[in-house]
Motif scaffolding. Sequence first.
Motif, short mmCIF file in Angstrom:
data_model
loop_
_atom_site.label_atom_id
_atom_site.label_comp_id
_atom_site.label_asym_id
_atom_site.label_seq_id
_atom_site.Cartn_x
_atom_site.Cartn_y
_atom_site.Cartn_z
N ASN A 257 0.81 -1.18 -0.10
CA ASN A 257 -0.10 -0.18 0.05
C ASN A 257 0.94 1.17 0.02
OD1 ASN A 257 -2.39 -1.56 0.12
ND2 ASN A 257 -2.71 -1.31 2.20
N THR A 258 1.90 1.22 0.98
CA THR A 258 2.74 2.50 0.89
C THR A 258 3.49 2.61 -0.47
OG1 THR A 258 3.17 1.95 3.20
CG2 THR A 258 4.47 3.45 2.21
N THR A 259 3.75 1.68 -1.17
CA THR A 259 4.47 1.69 -2.28
C THR A 259 3.73 2.27 -3.52
OG1 THR A 259 6.00 -0.15 -1.79
CG2 THR A 259 5.73 0.45 -4.01
N LEU A 260 2.43 1.66 -3.30
CA LEU A 260 1.34 2.24 -4.47
C LEU A 260 1.07 3.73 -4.21
CD1 LEU A 260 -1.58 -0.47 -4.83
CD2 LEU A 260 0.11 0.51 -6.47
N ALA A 261 1.20 4.16 -2.78
CA ALA A 261 0.87 5.53 -2.70
C ALA A 261 2.00 6.39 -3.18
CB ALA A 261 0.80 5.66 -0.86
N ALA A 262 3.19 5.95 -2.91
CA ALA A 262 4.66 6.68 -3.55
C ALA A 262 4.19 6.75 -4.94
CB ALA A 262 5.60 6.10 -3.06
#
Length: 291
Positions: A257-262
């Motif tokens: 999720n955090t990678t997608l957010a970035a």
Amino acid sequence: MSSLRPVSPEPVSGDEIPIGIPVTPSSNRLSLKVVRTLAVFQKYSTIPMGLFTVVHLSGVVLAPPIAGVDVAEQVISMGRELYQTGYSEAILLASACVHVLSGIALQFAKKWDNYVKYGRLRKKTSPTGLSAKEAEIDKSSGLGGITYLLGLGPRPSLSFRMLGLTPLRFSGYLLLPLMTLHVFHQRIGPLAVDGDSSMVDLSYIAWAVAQSPFIRATGLLTLVGVTSYHILAGTLHYLRWFSRRARKNAYGIIFFNTTLAALSVLSISKIEPPSGSTARKFAAYVSHFGI
């Protein structure tokens, strides 16, 4: 020995129970009932917020890097039809308030329950000297940390050692100001200025990131990461899934999720920031409450 004499066995009535045998007082039963009631409120108040999070993150986190900005705008518009119409927004706000307030009240109720059971003389356990059972409780309230995933055994979390808070509770308290600030900028500010938030779209995020790239991008990534952690850690805690595999999967989802957010922030930042009257309107949204 001469004073000892045999006696015939006789049943002891409830009124003759020796003082040394603990008897549960009615106040203890009441405090236990309060704890259970608050736990139910806290647990089931997460349902509306969980549904909103899935719909909202689909538009602002999942869609931009995978399907493109245009599709993301459509997903966001469809999401607004679900959570910004009728009673849905009021239900969402009420569930968030119930979750936060019941969680805080639950901690006070547990402390009172401990006081009723043990009194003032009960010493607080030192975070650095946790028993095995207390360490397991602390570990099961979060995701166990890196040392647990590496098989090094349970360790008291940093938040517990420094603040006396389990990782789950700490992430909730950290999420509260982050989410409040986000709601002020994305919803309450536009409502106060224009009476609606119809102008808030991905170009608004692009404009905000352009004004302060590091702070805005870091804030958005932190919001997504902390939200993912709190939801997943809470879900595992409610379902009592404490296995190492379940925790590794949770960490994998948080990282995803955090990678997608970035990647989403990167995609949105490529949008040409608006200027003129639109930029002044966006600035009014952000600065209306001075936060």
